[in-house]
Design a protein around this motif. Sequence first.
Motif, PDB file in Angstrom:
ATOM      1  N   GLY A   1     -80.149  13.523 -15.922  1.00  0.00           N
ATOM      2  CA  GLY A   1     -79.641  14.734 -15.453  1.00  0.00           C
ATOM      3  C   GLY A   1     -80.457  15.809 -15.336  1.00  0.00           C
ATOM      4  N   MET A   2     -81.374  16.087 -16.554  1.00  0.00           N
ATOM      5  CA  MET A   2     -82.295  17.056 -16.712  1.00  0.00           C
ATOM      6  C   MET A   2     -83.436  16.613 -15.657  1.00  0.00           C
ATOM      7  SD  MET A   2     -82.036  18.059 -20.617  1.00  0.00           S
ATOM      8  CE  MET A   2     -83.268  17.131 -21.192  1.00  0.00           C
ATOM      9  N   GLN A   3     -83.907  15.252 -15.692  1.00  0.00           N
ATOM     10  CA  GLN A   3     -85.283  15.206 -14.929  1.00  0.00           C
ATOM     11  C   GLN A   3     -84.788  15.306 -13.450  1.00  0.00           C
ATOM     12  OE1 GLN A   3     -86.622  12.615 -12.919  1.00  0.00           O
ATOM     13  NE2 GLN A   3     -84.884  11.509 -12.343  1.00  0.00           N
ATOM     14  N   THR A   4     -83.668  14.945 -13.035  1.00  0.00           N
ATOM     15  CA  THR A   4     -83.142  15.261 -11.543  1.00  0.00           C
ATOM     16  C   THR A   4     -83.106  16.757 -10.980  1.00  0.00           C
ATOM     17  OG1 THR A   4     -82.106  13.148 -11.662  1.00  0.00           O
ATOM     18  CG2 THR A   4     -81.330  14.606  -9.760  1.00  0.00           C
ATOM     19  N   SER A   5     -82.496  17.546 -12.161  1.00  0.00           N
ATOM     20  CA  SER A   5     -82.469  18.723 -11.746  1.00  0.00           C
ATOM     21  C   SER A   5     -83.761  19.589 -11.934  1.00  0.00           C
ATOM     22  CB  SER A   5     -81.666  19.589 -12.766  1.00  0.00           C
ATOM     23  OG  SER A   5     -80.264  19.303 -12.863  1.00  0.00           O
ATOM     24  N   CYS A   6     -84.883  19.004 -12.517  1.00  0.00           N
ATOM     25  CA  CYS A   6     -86.153  19.487 -12.622  1.00  0.00           C
ATOM     26  C   CYS A   6     -86.926  19.123 -11.553  1.00  0.00           C
ATOM     27  CB  CYS A   6     -86.769  19.195 -13.904  1.00  0.00           C
ATOM     28  SG  CYS A   6     -88.343  19.749 -14.213  1.00  0.00           S
ATOM     29  N   ALA A   7     -86.379  18.149 -10.768  1.00  0.00           N
ATOM     30  CA  ALA A   7     -87.191  17.600  -9.505  1.00  0.00           C
ATOM     31  C   ALA A   7     -87.021  18.501  -8.445  1.00  0.00           C
ATOM     32  CB  ALA A   7     -86.587  16.165  -9.361  1.00  0.00           C
ATOM     33  N   HIS A   8     -85.948  19.307  -8.371  1.00  0.00           N
ATOM     34  CA  HIS A   8     -85.755  20.219  -7.248  1.00  0.00           C
ATOM     35  C   HIS A   8     -86.998  21.115  -7.020  1.00  0.00           C
ATOM     36  CE1 HIS A   8     -84.201  23.804  -5.300  1.00  0.00           C
ATOM     37  NE2 HIS A   8     -83.776  23.026  -4.722  1.00  0.00           N
ATOM     38  N   ASN A   9     -87.791  21.391  -8.134  1.00  0.00           N
ATOM     39  CA  ASN A   9     -88.692  22.266  -8.098  1.00  0.00           C
ATOM     40  C   ASN A   9     -89.822  21.980  -7.180  1.00  0.00           C
ATOM     41  OD1 ASN A   9     -88.003  24.366 -10.118  1.00  0.00           O
ATOM     42  ND2 ASN A   9     -88.757  22.849 -11.644  1.00  0.00           N
ATOM     43  N   TRP A  10     -89.886  20.561  -6.928  1.00  0.00           N
ATOM     44  CA  TRP A  10     -90.688  20.018  -6.121  1.00  0.00           C
ATOM     45  C   TRP A  10     -90.303  19.705  -4.459  1.00  0.00           C
ATOM     46  CZ3 TRP A  10     -91.230  19.487 -10.873  1.00  0.00           C
ATOM     47  CH2 TRP A  10     -92.425  19.844 -11.593  1.00  0.00           C
ATOM     48  N   PHE A  11     -89.019  20.111  -4.172  1.00  0.00           N
ATOM     49  CA  PHE A  11     -88.510  19.846  -2.894  1.00  0.00           C
ATOM     50  C   PHE A  11     -89.259  20.540  -1.710  1.00  0.00           C
ATOM     51  CE2 PHE A  11     -83.732  18.473  -3.078  1.00  0.00           C
ATOM     52  CZ  PHE A  11     -84.278  17.344  -4.035  1.00  0.00           C
ATOM     53  N   HIS A  12     -89.830  21.940  -2.000  1.00  0.00           N
ATOM     54  CA  HIS A  12     -90.265  22.617  -0.933  1.00  0.00           C
ATOM     55  C   HIS A  12     -91.733  22.993  -1.035  1.00  0.00           C
ATOM     56  CE1 HIS A  12     -86.032  23.404  -0.514  1.00  0.00           C
ATOM     57  NE2 HIS A  12     -86.070  23.978  -1.680  1.00  0.00           N
ATOM     58  N   GLN A  13     -92.506  22.024  -1.683  1.00  0.00           N
ATOM     59  CA  GLN A  13     -93.828  21.800  -1.922  1.00  0.00           C
ATOM     60  C   GLN A  13     -94.645  21.000  -0.503  1.00  0.00           C
ATOM     61  OE1 GLN A  13     -95.574  23.298  -4.246  1.00  0.00           O
ATOM     62  NE2 GLN A  13     -93.569  24.340  -4.431  1.00  0.00           N
ATOM     63  N   LYS A  14     -95.592  20.966  -0.256  1.00  0.00           N
ATOM     64  CA  LYS A  14     -96.393  20.329   0.650  1.00  0.00           C
ATOM     65  C   LYS A  14     -96.125  18.981   0.288  1.00  0.00           C
ATOM     66  CE  LYS A  14    -100.272  22.301   0.805  1.00  0.00           C
ATOM     67  NZ  LYS A  14    -101.592  22.579   1.238  1.00  0.00           N
ATOM     68  N   ASP A  15     -96.183  17.955   1.426  1.00  0.00           N
ATOM     69  CA  ASP A  15     -96.061  16.416   1.138  1.00  0.00           C
ATOM     70  C   ASP A  15     -97.037  15.892   0.061  1.00  0.00           C
ATOM     71  OD1 ASP A  15     -94.113  16.505   2.915  1.00  0.00           O
ATOM     72  OD2 ASP A  15     -95.419  15.602   4.524  1.00  0.00           O
ATOM     73  N   THR A  16     -98.357  16.388   0.002  1.00  0.00           N
ATOM     74  CA  THR A  16     -99.412  15.642  -0.787  1.00  0.00           C
ATOM     75  C   THR A  16     -99.091  16.626  -2.392  1.00  0.00           C
ATOM     76  OG1 THR A  16    -101.003  17.721  -0.267  1.00  0.00           O
ATOM     77  CG2 THR A  16    -101.079  15.538   0.846  1.00  0.00           C
ATOM     78  N   GLN A  17     -98.422  17.433  -2.586  1.00  0.00           N
ATOM     79  CA  GLN A  17     -98.341  18.126  -3.981  1.00  0.00           C
ATOM     80  C   GLN A  17     -96.797  17.935  -4.491  1.00  0.00           C
ATOM     81  OE1 GLN A  17     -99.169  22.197  -3.052  1.00  0.00           O
ATOM     82  NE2 GLN A  17    -101.308  21.940  -3.447  1.00  0.00           N
ATOM     83  N   GLY A  18     -95.794  17.654  -3.415  1.00  0.00           N
ATOM     84  CA  GLY A  18     -94.376  17.524  -3.927  1.00  0.00           C
ATOM     85  C   GLY A  18     -94.135  16.039  -4.031  1.00  0.00           C
ATOM     86  N   TRP A  19     -94.808  15.012  -4.188  1.00  0.00           N
ATOM     87  CA  TRP A  19     -94.355  13.917  -4.515  1.00  0.00           C
ATOM     88  C   TRP A  19     -93.355  13.546  -5.676  1.00  0.00           C
ATOM     89  CZ3 TRP A  19     -95.439  11.710  -9.202  1.00  0.00           C
ATOM     90  CH2 TRP A  19     -96.393  12.127  -9.797  1.00  0.00           C
ATOM     91  N   ARG A  20     -93.293  14.641  -6.519  1.00  0.00           N
ATOM     92  CA  ARG A  20     -92.368  14.379  -7.603  1.00  0.00           C
ATOM     93  C   ARG A  20     -90.968  14.732  -7.121  1.00  0.00           C
ATOM     94  NH1 ARG A  20     -97.058  16.425 -10.133  1.00  0.00           N
ATOM     95  NH2 ARG A  20     -97.405  15.267 -12.071  1.00  0.00           N
ATOM     96  N   ARG A  21     -90.776  15.189  -6.110  1.00  0.00           N
ATOM     97  CA  ARG A  21     -89.449  15.388  -5.349  1.00  0.00           C
ATOM     98  C   ARG A  21     -88.685  14.203  -5.476  1.00  0.00           C
ATOM     99  NH1 ARG A  21     -92.492  16.607  -0.374  1.00  0.00           N
ATOM    100  NH2 ARG A  21     -91.997  14.730   0.895  1.00  0.00           N
ATOM    101  N   PHE A  22     -89.371  13.110  -5.326  1.00  0.00           N
ATOM    102  CA  PHE A  22     -88.978  12.074  -5.396  1.00  0.00           C
ATOM    103  C   PHE A  22     -88.245  11.178  -6.489  1.00  0.00           C
ATOM    104  CE2 PHE A  22     -91.914  11.469  -1.512  1.00  0.00           C
ATOM    105  CZ  PHE A  22     -91.015  11.577  -0.807  1.00  0.00           C
ATOM    106  N   TYR A  23     -88.501  12.044  -7.724  1.00  0.00           N
ATOM    107  CA  TYR A  23     -87.985  11.913  -9.062  1.00  0.00           C
ATOM    108  C   TYR A  23     -86.516  11.951  -8.845  1.00  0.00           C
ATOM    109  CZ  TYR A  23     -92.319  11.775 -11.656  1.00  0.00           C
ATOM    110  OH  TYR A  23     -93.470  11.573 -12.406  1.00  0.00           O
ATOM    111  N   PHE A  24     -86.059  13.092  -7.885  1.00  0.00           N
ATOM    112  CA  PHE A  24     -84.603  13.297  -7.579  1.00  0.00           C
ATOM    113  C   PHE A  24     -83.769  12.073  -6.942  1.00  0.00           C
ATOM    114  CE2 PHE A  24     -81.112  15.214  -5.219  1.00  0.00           C
ATOM    115  CZ  PHE A  24     -80.741  16.109  -5.945  1.00  0.00           C
ATOM    116  N   ASP A  25     -84.612  11.103  -6.405  1.00  0.00           N
ATOM    117  CA  ASP A  25     -83.821   9.923  -5.923  1.00  0.00           C
ATOM    118  C   ASP A  25     -83.577   9.011  -7.168  1.00  0.00           C
ATOM    119  OD1 ASP A  25     -83.939  11.045  -3.358  1.00  0.00           O
ATOM    120  OD2 ASP A  25     -85.763   9.846  -2.989  1.00  0.00           O
TER     121      ASP A  25
END
Length: 186
Positions: A162-186
């Motif tokens: 739950g904590m890592q999924t919530s934290c992953a939101h920080n990368w949702f709005h980054q450019k594709d090359t920098q925001g790969w951590r958004r996929f932690y949300f999945d």
Amino acid sequence: MEDFYPSDRDILVKTSLRWLDAKRKDDACEGLWRIHEGLYDLSDFVDRHPGGKDWIRLTRGTDITEAFETMHVLGVPDKILDKYYVKQAKYKRNYRFTFEKSGFYAVLKERVGEILSKTGTGPDWRSTLTQDLLTAGFLIAFLLTCFIPGSLMILITGLLLGMQTSCAHNWFHQKDTQGWRRFYFD
């Protein structure tokens, strides 16, 4: 405006892609992107967008005014938008939000912009470290739960997830090359 009821609102199975398809029907943007009262063809800009191409590709044919306004707090030069302008939209917007120059949101955006121009935008190294440690902790806890099952291990694994999924939101709005951590949300 009072009579507007979003398409596919009452269907049983809802997905983000189905929502976008319904939004395309409702927004009537003629396959273009709508920002305020203008229609824009961003096709040639997709690969050059500093924030990445995923969101722009997904939102083709929709009114992106709210996303545009909230994601570009520090502004977008008019000459960039003017380059992709096609024409005025035929219909009024379906949404109640307004962005008048002296309105609440414009004033808030200006004040936030001043702060962000000093502090920077996006996750810093501490956020990145936290995200990576939470993800590693979840994976380790998950593996341990496989070998040492029990309520406590399940609870710890669930909390870390739950904590890592919530934290992953920080990368949702980054450019594709920098925001790969958004996929932690999945």
